[in-house]
Enzyme design. Structure first.
Site, mmCIF file in Angstrom:
data_model
loop_
_atom_site.group_PDB
_atom_site.id
_atom_site.type_symbol
_atom_site.label_atom_id
_atom_site.label_comp_id
_atom_site.label_asym_id
_atom_site.label_seq_id
_atom_site.Cartn_x
_atom_site.Cartn_y
_atom_site.Cartn_z
ATOM 1 N N THR A 187 -3.612 4.360 0.875
ATOM 2 C CA THR A 187 -4.029 4.759 2.216
ATOM 3 C C THR A 187 -5.114 5.827 2.153
ATOM 4 O O THR A 187 -5.975 5.903 3.042
ATOM 5 C CB THR A 187 -2.817 5.283 3.013
ATOM 6 O OG1 THR A 187 -1.765 4.313 2.949
ATOM 7 C CG2 THR A 187 -3.178 5.516 4.469
ATOM 8 N N ILE B 15 0.839 -1.193 0.000
ATOM 9 C CA ILE B 15 0.000 0.000 0.000
ATOM 10 C C ILE B 15 0.876 1.245 0.000
ATOM 11 O O ILE B 15 1.981 1.238 0.553
ATOM 12 C CB ILE B 15 -0.954 -0.015 1.225
ATOM 13 C CG1 ILE B 15 -2.033 1.063 1.092
ATOM 14 C CG2 ILE B 15 -0.190 0.119 2.531
ATOM 15 C CD1 ILE B 15 -3.173 0.905 2.098
ATOM 16 N N CYS B 16 0.403 2.295 -0.672
ATOM 17 C CA CYS B 16 1.109 3.590 -0.648
ATOM 18 C C CYS B 16 0.064 4.676 -0.378
ATOM 19 O O CYS B 16 -0.881 4.449 0.374
ATOM 20 C CB CYS B 16 1.878 3.816 -1.945
ATOM 21 S SG CYS B 16 0.850 3.905 -3.439
ATOM 22 N N ALA B 17 0.222 5.840 -0.976
ATOM 23 C CA ALA B 17 -0.747 6.911 -0.756
ATOM 24 C C ALA B 17 -1.955 6.774 -1.667
ATOM 25 O O ALA B 17 -3.098 6.920 -1.233
ATOM 26 C CB ALA B 17 -0.085 8.270 -0.971
#
Length: 464
Positions: A452, A423-425
């Site tokens: 996220t 997961i990232c932004a």
């Protein structure tokens, strides 16, 4: 005066042609590796390119200065602090370059790098006063150049230099000055560069958070905090630009039959599969790296594929070859052997191995449900590939922080037999991370769609 901006999507790189049509001469500022566009534009306007000016040595893309010089015979200009090892003319603070009726006034504006300059451009047929400024990586739309790409040990000193450059060289200029920066949205050379590709100094003075009045120590803290990941392969790119990149020459299609490609694979070449994801999921070569041939290829390849390994391409269409080669060359990937001219149906008919499936895209709600219902052996390890400052603002409970730029060096901290949810932004960096894990043989890899941000918008719990 004639000016034109050239913009590379994805990398967010801006370059410029500035010319005096009365005298028929022009300069190109910060050229990228696809130099044909400058040659064609100059020819169309009756201009001869006589100057190639770099605002600094770039860390996110390889310059096309040597290529353009080879085509035109133009001199390359850099500030005296650049340390460039190739032949060039030296610029100093307050130097003036005359292009017929056009005057380029050099301001030394260190901060992003020690050698960074800003060019104040005046059309003397109208006024002696500068009309526009080519600010390189000093001042952006809504941002300033980050100070850490030369090295974190130098970042605070460069941030101090940036404070001086902004307050004593840029801000004293007139509000009406047009600002044309070296990067736009998509670039990793700033924190949050705006989507507009030009601005005015007056607008930036009022609305650019980086120009808020601060004392020097406050500014240094601001400039060195909350920085995004560094561009992939940036150390090598910087070294190439300091040494001087070799001209690419004409990019010509180089098709390879599978039998011609196999000896290259046996000697260690890698396969970069740039087809759409659906095609890759249906069938692909085991161990290949999947990166679609889109605007993000240049930004993402440096995190996944070793830069010195020979590369063979698998394309959706042979007409994409030149585009992909330039996307790779812009970030220092020059060792493209060619592309497979035969499809995977021929590969399979020859008895060569084929795999199917891929990283599994997963919605935040699906991941949450999986985490709530899985047993110990099946529970995915959530790996957050954002930067530490982003992670602190909120993350999936129990997530492990491994910034994307560190992932390849920290793979041993993960179990390839355990499912991993990346997961990232927003889902962009996690695609690169998932591709790397898939290429390294991780059994089950999930890519969290929307990142996220989507997790939080759904109302799911976060840790801080």
């Amino acid at each position: 005066m004639f000016t034109q901006q050239f913009f590379v999507e994805g990398l967010g790189c801006a370059s410029y042609l500035v010319g005096c049509e009365a005298k028929g001469i022009a300069a190109v500022i910060d050229p990228d590796r696809d130099v044909q566009k400058y040659l064609e534009t100059a020819q169309g306007r009756g201009l001869k390119i006589t100057h190639i000016i770099e605002t600094h040595l770039h860390a996110d893309h390889v310059s096309g200065n040597s290529e353009l010089a080879a085509h035109t015979g133009a001199e390359i200009y850099l500030h005296e602090n650049s340390g460039a090892e190739f032949s060039h003319k030296v610029l100093k603070h307050n130097d003036v370059i005359e292009l017929g009726n056009i005057r380029l006034h050099v301001l030394h504006t260190p901060g992003h790098t020690p050698e960074s300059i800003t060019l104040l451009v005046a059309d003397t047929t109208r006024a002696e006063e500068p009309w526009l400024a080519l600010t390189g990586d000093t001042l952006f739309v809504g941002d300033i150049g980050r100070p850490d790409l030369v090295g974190m040990e130098a970042a605070r000193g460069l941030a101090g230099d940036m404070h001086e450059s902004i307050n004593h060289k840029i801000l004293p200029l007139n509000d009406s000055l047009l600002i044309y920066p070296g990067h736009g949205a998509g670039s990793l050379c700033g924190k949050s560069i705006g989507a507009m590709r030009s601005t005015t100094l007056g607008f930036e003075r009022k609305y650019n958070p980086a120009l808020t009045p601060r004392n020097k120590s406050e500014f240094i803290e601001f400039a060195t905090s909350d920085l995004p990941e560094q561009p992939g392969n940036h150390t090598r790119i910087k070294a190439m630009n300091r040494k001087g990149a070799k001209p690419l020459g004409t990019v010509e299609n180089h098709p390879l039959s599978i039998r011609e490609a196999i000896p290259h694979f046996q000697r260690g070449a890698g396969l970069l599969d740039t087809r759409p994801k659906a095609d890759y999921v249906k069938a692909h070569v085991p161990g290949s790296v999947h990166m679609e041939a889109d605007a993000q290829l240049s930004n993402r390849i440096g995190f996944v594929f070793p830069p010195d390994v020979p590369m063979i391409l698998l394309l959706e269409d042979a007409s994409q070859y030149e585009q992909v080669v330039y996307s790779l060359a812009r970030v220092g990937y020059e060792n493209v052997v060619g592309y497979l001219a035969e499809g995977l149906d021929v590969w399979e008919e020859m008895g060569l191995p084929i795999a199917a499936g891929d990283i599994k895209d997963i919605e935040p709600t699906e991941l949450h449900q999986l985490l709530q219902t899985c047993s110990n052996g099946d529970c995915p390890k959530v790996v957050d590939v954002r930067e530490p400052w982003e992670f602190k603002q909120g993350h999936v409970p129990g997530a492990m922080l491994i910034p994307l730029g560190q992932l390849s060096a920290r793979l041993t901290e993960l179990d390839p037999e355990q499912p991993v949810a990346v997961i990232c932004a927003s889902g962009n960096r996690s695609q690169s991370a998932a591709a790397l894990l898939g290429q390294k043989g991780f059994k089950t890899v999930y890519n969290v769609l929307g990142g996220t941000g989507a997790w939080m918008r759904t109302g799911l719990e976060v840790e801080r």
